[in-house]
Write a protein that holds these residues in place. Sequence first.
Motif, PDB file in Angstrom:
ATOM      1  N   ILE A 148      -6.065  -3.765  -2.690  1.00  0.00           N
ATOM      2  CA  ILE A 148      -5.443  -4.887  -1.976  1.00  0.00           C
ATOM      3  C   ILE A 148      -6.496  -5.572  -1.113  1.00  0.00           C
ATOM      4  N   VAL A 149      -6.484  -6.893  -1.080  1.00  0.00           N
ATOM      5  CA  VAL A 149      -7.344  -7.611  -0.141  1.00  0.00           C
ATOM      6  C   VAL A 149      -6.512  -8.642   0.615  1.00  0.00           C
ATOM      7  N   ILE A 150      -6.788  -8.721   1.937  1.00  0.00           N
ATOM      8  CA  ILE A 150      -6.188  -9.774   2.771  1.00  0.00           C
ATOM      9  C   ILE A 150      -7.261 -10.824   3.035  1.00  0.00           C
ATOM     10  N   LEU A 151      -6.962 -12.076   2.745  1.00  0.00           N
ATOM     11  CA  LEU A 151      -7.894 -13.172   3.013  1.00  0.00           C
ATOM     12  C   LEU A 151      -7.390 -13.939   4.233  1.00  0.00           C
ATOM     13  N   GLU A 152      -8.208 -13.996   5.283  1.00  0.00           N
ATOM     14  CA  GLU A 152      -7.782 -14.605   6.552  1.00  0.00           C
ATOM     15  C   GLU A 152      -8.762 -15.711   6.953  1.00  0.00           C
ATOM     16  N   ARG A 153      -8.205 -16.863   7.283  1.00  0.00           N
ATOM     17  CA  ARG A 153      -9.017 -18.034   7.634  1.00  0.00           C
ATOM     18  C   ARG A 153      -9.688 -17.890   9.006  1.00  0.00           C
ATOM     19  N   ALA A 154      -9.008 -17.232   9.948  1.00  0.00           N
ATOM     20  CA  ALA A 154      -9.533 -17.131  11.319  1.00  0.00           C
ATOM     21  C   ALA A 154     -10.532 -15.983  11.435  1.00  0.00           C
ATOM     22  N   GLU A 155     -11.034 -15.782  12.650  1.00  0.00           N
ATOM     23  CA  GLU A 155     -12.059 -14.767  12.864  1.00  0.00           C
ATOM     24  C   GLU A 155     -11.485 -13.367  13.094  1.00  0.00           C
ATOM     25  N   LYS A 161       0.853  -1.205   0.000  1.00  0.00           N
ATOM     26  CA  LYS A 161       0.000   0.000   0.000  1.00  0.00           C
ATOM     27  C   LYS A 161       0.881   1.246   0.000  1.00  0.00           C
ATOM     28  N   GLU A 162       1.865   1.243   0.899  1.00  0.00           N
ATOM     29  CA  GLU A 162       2.783   2.381   1.013  1.00  0.00           C
ATOM     30  C   GLU A 162       3.524   2.622  -0.307  1.00  0.00           C
ATOM     31  N   ASP A 182      -4.172  -2.073  13.678  1.00  0.00           N
ATOM     32  CA  ASP A 182      -4.569  -0.656  13.668  1.00  0.00           C
ATOM     33  C   ASP A 182      -4.128   0.023  12.375  1.00  0.00           C
ATOM     34  N   LEU A 183      -2.899  -0.280  11.933  1.00  0.00           N
ATOM     35  CA  LEU A 183      -2.393   0.329  10.694  1.00  0.00           C
ATOM     36  C   LEU A 183      -3.215  -0.117   9.485  1.00  0.00           C
ATOM     37  N   VAL A 184      -3.583  -1.404   9.456  1.00  0.00           N
ATOM     38  CA  VAL A 184      -4.398  -1.914   8.333  1.00  0.00           C
ATOM     39  C   VAL A 184      -5.739  -1.195   8.312  1.00  0.00           C
ATOM     40  N   LYS A 185      -6.321  -0.995   9.498  1.00  0.00           N
ATOM     41  CA  LYS A 185      -7.639  -0.335   9.587  1.00  0.00           C
ATOM     42  C   LYS A 185      -7.596   1.104   9.082  1.00  0.00           C
ATOM     43  N   GLU A 186      -6.426   1.742   9.227  1.00  0.00           N
ATOM     44  CA  GLU A 186      -6.299   3.135   8.771  1.00  0.00           C
ATOM     45  C   GLU A 186      -6.221   3.248   7.252  1.00  0.00           C
ATOM     46  N   THR A 187      -5.983   2.131   6.569  1.00  0.00           N
ATOM     47  CA  THR A 187      -5.867   2.158   5.108  1.00  0.00           C
ATOM     48  C   THR A 187      -7.179   1.688   4.478  1.00  0.00           C
ATOM     49  N   ASP A 188      -7.221   1.676   3.131  1.00  0.00           N
ATOM     50  CA  ASP A 188      -8.390   1.113   2.446  1.00  0.00           C
ATOM     51  C   ASP A 188      -8.142  -0.325   2.002  1.00  0.00           C
ATOM     52  N   ILE A 189      -7.214  -0.994   2.676  1.00  0.00           N
ATOM     53  CA  ILE A 189      -6.990  -2.416   2.388  1.00  0.00           C
ATOM     54  C   ILE A 189      -8.230  -3.194   2.824  1.00  0.00           C
ATOM     55  N   ASP A 190      -8.787  -4.006   1.903  1.00  0.00           N
ATOM     56  CA  ASP A 190      -9.947  -4.831   2.262  1.00  0.00           C
ATOM     57  C   ASP A 190      -9.482  -6.054   3.036  1.00  0.00           C
TER      58      ASP A 190
END
Lengths: 120, 418
Positions: free
Chosen positions: B30-37, B23-24, B71-79
């Motif tokens: 960008i999308v992050i796919l995460e298996r956990a909750e 992103k930087e 917190d940093l991810v939340k500040e961006t528009d990364i899905d």
Amino acid sequence: MKKDMTCVACPLGCQITVEIENDEVTAVTGNTCKRGDAYARTEVTNPVRSIHSTVKINGGEHPVVPCKTSGPIPKGAIFDVMKEINNVTVDAPVKIGQVFIENVCGTGVDIVATNNDNGK
Amino acid sequence: MINYDLVVVGGGPAGMAAALKAKECGVEKIVILERAETLGGILEQCIHTGFGLHYFGEELSGPEYAARFIDLVKETDIDVKINTMVLSVNDDKVVTAVNTVDGLIQIQAKAVILAMGCRERPRGALQIAGTRASGIMTAGTAQKYVNIDGYMPGKKVVILGSGDIGLIMARRMTLEGAEVKVVCELMPFSGGLTRNIVQCLDDFGIPLRLSTTVIETHGKERLEGVTIAQVDNKLQPIPGTEEYIECDTLMLSVGLIPENELTKQAGIELDRITNGAVVNEMRETEVEGIFACGNVLQVHDLVDYVTLESQIAGEGAARYILGKNTDEKVYINTTPENGVRYIVPQKVNIKSKEDVKLYFRVGAIYKNKKLTVEVDGNILSSKKKVKLAPGEMENVVIPASVLATLNKNSTIKVRVED
């Protein structure tokens, strides 16, 4: 009296022997640096540790939320502090750094949250 | 089909650091796919401290380290898509995933970063004789029970394997009132950090038995005990040394396996030592535009190094996506020798204009040796090391100025020597 220990001042892990007479350190052997000497003396006179555990939480994302001592506590107080930690239940939401127990067991150290829990 | 510039598989420390770096560097979708909750990966259950000393210059617990990146991810528009299982990644960079909100989804990515991490070696991999009684679990499973679910899995515990997770769990179970009877280690040395042996075992008088393993489990419904035995230098149990230990729980801390099923499906070559992908200095695999970082690439000792490695992959993916990758490429292999088990990256572009750091581990404990880097037959560096241990990752730097002097037949070798 002799006390054997493994130094953790660096990854080398020297085997140190401390000789104590009348509550005073008379000799430190086996260390290969000054830091090892200091570590060994502290370990026999006033050993301290940090504790990490969990407390119960009402309405949280999970049944417990993690916590730690805000600084090191005397090694001998570990199980007293654990008893206090296990007596506490907190309510969601919880933020990192939030104080759960002030001055736990008179150690001058607090028990603080180490994760956020926004609740269910 | 949904389109993204970058798909990151896995939202642990590796995936988050890689996505943030991309992103930087200017990647848009960008999308992050995460298996956990939740995001955070295994850090969420690692409530002990010791994380972040290198990267943040302070000692954090696992959840605190993870929270900084969340917190940093939340500040961006990364899905971010949580509770999402990636089913396949192919070499055209089509990622197939499933969750309960979107159903089955297919994403066409310009680049993919693989950051799936590891799973633990299970009991089945050990061939321990005996019953299938309950109470036998990996140390990481026990850690999740205690630290996330607030559930104590047993009262009398034997731990097999003295890796850091096993040591940390020995202390954790003791603090919560369980009796940890013994930690058995097959090898003649512990793979764990010295500090953990002292503060997790010695502090509580828990014995560490080296060259010892569990050969049988007993009990019908619930585990009732285990038989341990000493092993010879071929790691075979020595008859006559068997000893019965009563316990209701056996925890296994016997190694991590990078979760590379998706990597293999995509046809990506793996390194048979690391069990991770073969990568270049930007952590790009043999399939162009697919990168790998974190524990899925090589098992790390410190999360700080996972973060640094993942930032490299994030930058590499960004350059690839933004078409900034046009420099000429001439790859040569890095060669581990004498005592060095593997090197990541396995290949280096000698046209790279930046210094390249090589990460590796040694195969045994060495004292007062030298770590030597040889380039084209000349000694580039030879550093004295008071102690080298398999539990700790080492690194050496190949300066860009040295790379510039190399050709396609050049060699880079790293070894332990007197």
